[in-house]
Enzyme design. Structure first.
Site, mmCIF file in Angstrom:
data_model
loop_
_atom_site.group_PDB
_atom_site.id
_atom_site.type_symbol
_atom_site.label_atom_id
_atom_site.label_comp_id
_atom_site.label_asym_id
_atom_site.label_seq_id
_atom_site.Cartn_x
_atom_site.Cartn_y
_atom_site.Cartn_z
ATOM 1 N N GLN A 57 21.972 -17.426 22.131
ATOM 2 C CA GLN A 57 23.101 -16.883 21.379
ATOM 3 C C GLN A 57 22.794 -16.730 19.896
ATOM 4 O OE1 GLN A 57 26.209 -19.724 22.249
ATOM 5 N NE2 GLN A 57 26.232 -19.240 24.433
ATOM 6 N N TYR A 109 31.511 -27.601 32.634
ATOM 7 C CA TYR A 109 30.943 -26.622 33.556
ATOM 8 C C TYR A 109 30.638 -27.235 34.915
ATOM 9 C CZ TYR A 109 30.572 -23.617 29.486
ATOM 10 O OH TYR A 109 30.867 -22.858 28.381
ATOM 11 N N GLU A 112 40.639 -21.489 22.351
ATOM 12 C CA GLU A 112 41.719 -21.891 21.453
ATOM 13 C C GLU A 112 41.898 -20.942 20.274
ATOM 14 O OE1 GLU A 112 40.974 -26.725 21.993
ATOM 15 O OE2 GLU A 112 41.021 -25.822 19.994
ATOM 16 N N TYR A 146 40.203 -31.092 15.306
ATOM 17 C CA TYR A 146 40.703 -30.191 16.344
ATOM 18 C C TYR A 146 40.301 -30.620 17.748
ATOM 19 C CZ TYR A 146 42.584 -27.409 12.631
ATOM 20 O OH TYR A 146 43.338 -27.013 11.555
ATOM 21 N N HIS A 198 25.670 -22.036 20.806
ATOM 22 C CA HIS A 198 26.710 -22.592 19.921
ATOM 23 C C HIS A 198 26.264 -22.692 18.465
ATOM 24 C CE1 HIS A 198 28.928 -24.661 23.529
ATOM 25 N NE2 HIS A 198 28.623 -23.387 23.753
#
Length: 402
Positions: A114, A293, A272, A282, A179
């Site tokens: 990513q 997963y 979210e 959070y 991430h």
């Protein structure tokens, strides 16, 4: 490539102070308090929202094709658009289409999983200083397999980027390919918010001495604002603004309140939307509306807990949100004040209707019509622009249809 030359006033000032010096507090107070966020956010399920329906017809126009996994975009004053490609190229789209030559001078990125060249934003006073900000995944050292989120700024001239300087570099880089977070946004005081992902190691999001899984707040040159919530806390990084964030992929400023809103990916479900406030936790990975997963529970299997902020809204099952913007333009009067979110797994554009800070209805536009939507922004012309995430991705524009 048509680019306006910068004058001498855009060269770096000799008074620039290197490093992470603490800067004076901004003039305005933070628009949302931690107490208000904890009261406001109740974890509303998107599936339970009333379904809205657009009466205003619109069409989709393709402005550029052949973009390799485009990720972020920014609008230049001359009407052209900067687009990042995840493999590490910065492209320019003009009225004539996509410039075939990538912009030179982009820093080296680690394009793995990513990671790569990710977000791009302009300084709020770009017309005066010419600063462009890039977020990307970078190696710990040249040739290293360890990587993390880095932010640099540069100016743009006829030969490409120049005056490049790194203003943030994540500590504790790892070989993981997921991430990175990497969304950027400026607030009304010109402070820069940087979203970082947990790098696939969830517990890092709860460690105030770790950059991962946070939203960081810096001055435009990389300094520390004096009113950041953990400036004087031992063991905490002074740039941390919020924590317990899994992987934020949307970051934008509310046009009326000035608050910074975010959205982030959950695991299996639990995507979210949050309103950011200083020092708020959070919850990741202690609470979540999603599941691991493996199918097992996240943390203790709870979606709320004392002292942890539940989301303003969550999507379960996941839509994999990416990109976010409030609409304030005149082209679509029916959409004014709405919040738009792109969806990767969901392959649609979510239009969210608000009453104050509450989300009260949702409509899913373009469902399955254009593919994975990586970014959505409002252009200076009052139209909406989308990037589709694919090996052959596109820059699209939503326009009113008669």
């Amino acid at each position: 490539m048509k680019i306006k030359l910068r004058t001498m006033k855009h060269l770096p000032t000799l008074l620039f102070v290197l490093g992470m010096a603490v800067a004076p507090a901004p003039v305005r107070a933070n628009p949302v308090s931690a107490e208000a966020v904890m009261t406001l956010q109740q974890g509303t399920h998107a599936q339970a929202l009333p379904r809205a329906r657009t009466e205003q017809p619109f069409r989709v126009t393709s402005l550029a094709n052949g973009l390799e996994h485009p990720w972020g975009m920014a609008f230049l004053p001359d009407g052209s658009i900067l687009v990042t490609e995840r493999p590490g190229r910065l492209r320019l789209v003009t009225a004539n289409g996509l410039d075939p030559q990538p912009i030179a001078g982009v820093p080296e990125v680690v394009a793995r999983g990513q990671g790569g060249l990710l977000d791009v934003v302009l300084h709020p006073e770009y017309d005066e200083n010419g600063w462009i900000y890039l977020a990307y995944s970078a190696a710990e050292t040249p040739g290293s397999t360890a990587a993390g989120t880095r932010v640099a700024r540069a100016r743009l001239g006829l030969e490409g980027l120049y005056d490049l300087e790194v203003i943030f570099d994540m500590a504790r880089k790892t070989p993981a390919g997921q991430h990175f977070g990497a969304r950027l946004a400026f607030d009304e005081d010109g402070l820069l918010y940087i979203a970082t992902g947990d790098r696939g190691e969830p517990d890092r999001a709860q460690d105030l001495g770790d950059h991962a899984g946070k939203v960081l707040r810096l001055t435009d040159s990389g300094g520390i604002p004096a009113d950041n919530p953990f400036v004087n806390q031992a063991g905490a990084l002074p740039e941390v603004y919020t924590y317990g964030n899994r992987n934020i992929q949307g970051l934008t400023r509310h046009p009326e309140t000035g608050a910074i809103w975010s959205h982030e990916h959950g695991p299996r479900g639990g995507d979210e939307i949050n309103i950011l406030a200083p020092g708020v936790n959070y919850g990741w990975p202690l609470i979540s509306h999603g599941r691991e997963y493996t199918g097992g529970p996240v943390g203790e299997g709870r979606s709320e807990a004392p002292g942890l902020a539940s989301p303003l809204l969550h999507w379960t099952p996941s839509i994999a949100p990416s990109g976010m913007t409030f609409y304030t333009g005149e082209a679509f009067p029916e959409w004014q004040g709405n919040l738009f979110v792109g969806a990767l797994a969901g392959q649609h554009l979510a239009r969210l209707q608000l009453e104050g800070d509450q989300i009260v209805a949702e409509e899913r536009l373009l469902e399955g019509a254009v593919g994975r939507i990586r970014d959505v922004r409002q252009g200076p012309d009052g139209l909406l622009y989308l990037l589709t995430d694919a090996p052959n991705g596109s820059l699209l524009r939503l326009e009113p249809a008669s």
